[in-house]
Design a protein around this motif. Structure first.
Motif, short mmCIF file in Angstrom:
data_model
loop_
_atom_site.label_atom_id
_atom_site.label_comp_id
_atom_site.label_asym_id
_atom_site.label_seq_id
_atom_site.Cartn_x
_atom_site.Cartn_y
_atom_site.Cartn_z
N ASP A 12 1.17 -4.23 1.93
CA ASP A 12 0.03 -4.94 1.34
C ASP A 12 -1.22 -4.07 1.26
O ASP A 12 -1.96 -4.14 0.28
CB ASP A 12 -0.28 -6.21 2.12
N ALA A 13 -1.44 -3.22 2.27
CA ALA A 13 -2.61 -2.35 2.26
C ALA A 13 -2.54 -1.36 1.10
O ALA A 13 -3.52 -1.14 0.39
CB ALA A 13 -2.74 -1.60 3.59
N ALA A 14 -1.37 -0.77 0.87
CA ALA A 14 -1.20 0.16 -0.25
C ALA A 14 -1.36 -0.57 -1.57
O ALA A 14 -1.91 -0.04 -2.53
CB ALA A 14 0.17 0.83 -0.18
N SER A 15 -0.92 -1.79 -1.60
CA SER A 15 -1.06 -2.60 -2.81
C SER A 15 -2.54 -2.79 -3.16
O SER A 15 -2.94 -2.64 -4.31
CB SER A 15 -0.40 -3.96 -2.61
N ILE A 16 -3.35 -3.05 -2.15
CA ILE A 16 -4.78 -3.27 -2.36
C ILE A 16 -5.49 -1.96 -2.68
O ILE A 16 -6.22 -1.85 -3.66
CB ILE A 16 -5.41 -3.94 -1.13
#
Length: 77
Positions: A12-16
């Motif tokens: 999720d962090a990489a997605s953001i």
């Protein structure tokens, strides 16, 4: 990321932070040049583009004829 710069897994962090999402290419080289969201997030994109290509060429210099390398290059055209 694998040797062909394909995203293998992201959280999720990489997605953001990186704008990773299911509807874009999961090849980092292709996404760098074709994803408008990524381009908009990088203030000095034109300057960085030359470095990204050089890094990809260097990373793939041992295997330029492999299908994975050629697929990324063809998709960018």
């Amino acid at each position: 990321m694998d040797v062909y710069w394909n995203t293998v897994l992201y959280n999720d962090a990489a997605s953001i932070v990186l704008g990773m999402r299911p509807d874009i290419s999961h090849n980092c080289l292709v996404a760098f040049f074709t994803d408008p969201l990524y381009r908009a997030r990088v203030g000095h994109w034109e300057e960085l583009a030359h470095k990204v290509v050089a890094q990809f060429r260097s990373a793939c210099s041992d295997c330029p004829d492999e299908v994975g390398v050629r697929a990324g290059v063809v998709e960018c055209k």
